[in-house]
Motif scaffolding. Structure first.
Motif, PDB file in Angstrom:
ATOM      1  N   SER A   1    -102.057 -21.771 -68.872  1.00 59.90           N
ATOM      2  CA  SER A   1    -100.712 -21.759 -69.413  1.00 59.90           C
ATOM      3  C   SER A   1    -100.721 -22.325 -70.831  1.00 59.90           C
ATOM      4  O   SER A   1    -101.571 -23.150 -71.187  1.00 59.90           O
ATOM      5  N   TRP A   2     -99.761 -21.905 -71.637  1.00 59.78           N
ATOM      6  CA  TRP A   2     -99.725 -22.315 -73.038  1.00 59.78           C
ATOM      7  C   TRP A   2     -99.613 -23.832 -73.200  1.00 59.78           C
ATOM      8  O   TRP A   2    -100.062 -24.382 -74.204  1.00 59.78           O
TER       9      TRP A   2
ATOM     10  N   ARG B   1    -102.274 -20.542 -78.812  1.00 62.00           N
ATOM     11  CA  ARG B   1    -101.825 -20.670 -77.420  1.00 62.00           C
ATOM     12  C   ARG B   1    -100.634 -19.730 -77.163  1.00 62.00           C
ATOM     13  O   ARG B   1    -100.602 -19.010 -76.159  1.00 62.00           O
ATOM     14  N   LEU B   2     -99.665 -19.763 -78.058  1.00 66.80           N
ATOM     15  CA  LEU B   2     -98.463 -18.958 -77.874  1.00 66.80           C
ATOM     16  C   LEU B   2     -98.776 -17.469 -78.024  1.00 66.80           C
ATOM     17  O   LEU B   2     -98.224 -16.633 -77.297  1.00 66.80           O
TER      18      LEU B   2
ATOM     19  N   LYS C   1    -101.568 -15.922 -77.267  1.00 64.92           N
ATOM     20  CA  LYS C   1    -102.221 -15.472 -76.039  1.00 64.92           C
ATOM     21  C   LYS C   1    -101.222 -15.374 -74.889  1.00 64.92           C
ATOM     22  O   LYS C   1    -101.329 -14.483 -74.039  1.00 64.92           O
ATOM     23  N   ALA C   2    -100.241 -16.264 -74.883  1.00 66.65           N
ATOM     24  CA  ALA C   2     -99.208 -16.209 -73.838  1.00 66.65           C
ATOM     25  C   ALA C   2     -98.355 -14.952 -73.994  1.00 66.65           C
ATOM     26  O   ALA C   2     -97.972 -14.314 -72.997  1.00 66.65           O
TER      27      ALA C   2
ATOM     28  N   ASP D   1     -96.545 -13.629 -70.606  1.00 67.65           N
ATOM     29  CA  ASP D   1     -95.791 -14.811 -70.178  1.00 67.65           C
ATOM     30  C   ASP D   1     -94.440 -14.885 -70.888  1.00 67.65           C
ATOM     31  O   ASP D   1     -93.480 -15.421 -70.337  1.00 67.65           O
TER      32      ASP D   1
END
Length: 249
Positions: free
Chosen positions: A2-3, A22-23, A25-26, A31
């Motif tokens: 998870s982010w 991170r964001l 990839k989310a 997501d």
């Protein structure tokens, strides 16, 4: 992952870059879906223990990449993935969307014979102030506006046959011209420039007035080099981009 799981690491990668990654990839994992808001700057500060400046830099980076748009009072909204068009390939809108797994549809706004603009007359090789068939359509991908297309077709190309609104709404103009008029567009030239959407264009494309658009001016010709269509296509810049492959000799 998870982010918001795991702490950021110290090292050569800036904290804002790690948050943006991170964001990103989310978003790619689904997501956060198109239209949904990313965590706010204050939420990023709380999760990662970073400054507001660092959180803002991460969101700024995603906006620069065309993944989100910042809206006052709404936050950072995820955009639908951009459609990419190679500049070396000539294809109709339906074919272009089909190759990307999207469903193309159309809505005809106006269609009929009108006096060709000076720009269109020159591109089509017809005398100034000559009538040509003018089509103004909204091009739609998966139910969402993608572009507004203004097409001009020389009258002699149509003969006694003109496309109905139903035909224009239900399929490719290129296919119709080939089937009913024997006019197959096999080559062309295109000029692309950036422009700001005026209120009329913005209303058609369902974007705020003043938004960025990509304008493609395309002249399509048949196998003998005779003009078949001149089109001015205004794409939403948040949904469409062009790509050109370069080779250094």
């Amino acid at each position: 992952m998870s982010w918001d799981q795991n702490e950021l690491t110290s090292g050569p990668l800036p904290l804002w870059w790690q948050i943006a990654d991170r964001l990103r990839k989310a978003i790619e994992a689904g997501d956060f879906k198109p239209g949904e808001a990313l965590p706010s700057e204050s939420r990023l500060n709380e999760v990662f223990g970073v400054s507001r400046t660092t959180a803002r830099a991460a969101l700024d980076r995603l906006e620069q990449e065309g993944l989100i748009v910042r809206r006052s009072g709404k936050g950072s909204l995820v955009l639908a993935p951009q459609v990419e068009q190679p500049l070396t390939r000539l294809s109709g809108f339906a074919e272009d969307m089909r190759q990307r797994g999207l469903t193309a549809s159309y809505r005809t706004l106006t269609a009929g014979f009108e006096r060709a603009s000076a720009e269109a007359a020159e591109a089509l090789g017809i005398a100034p102030e000559t009538d040509a068939f003018r089509i103004y359509r909204l091009l739609i991908a998966d139910g969402r506006p993608m572009a507004a297309c203004l097409s001009w077709i020389p009258a002699q190309r149509l003969g006694n046959r003109t496309p109905t609104t139903g035909e224009l709404d239900s399929g490719s103009l290129y296919a119709w011209l080939e089937t009913h008029c024997g006019a197959r567009i096999v080559a062309g030239s295109e000029m692309i420039e950036a422009a700001i959407a005026d209120p009329a264009v913005a209303d058609v494309l369902d974007i705020p007035a003043g938004s960025a658009t990509l304008v493609a001016r395309r002249r399509g010709v048949d196998g003998s080099g005779e003009p078949v269509e001149y089109a001015v296509v205004r794409f939403r810049a948040d949904r469409y981009r062009f790509r050109v492959d370069l080779v250094r000799e």
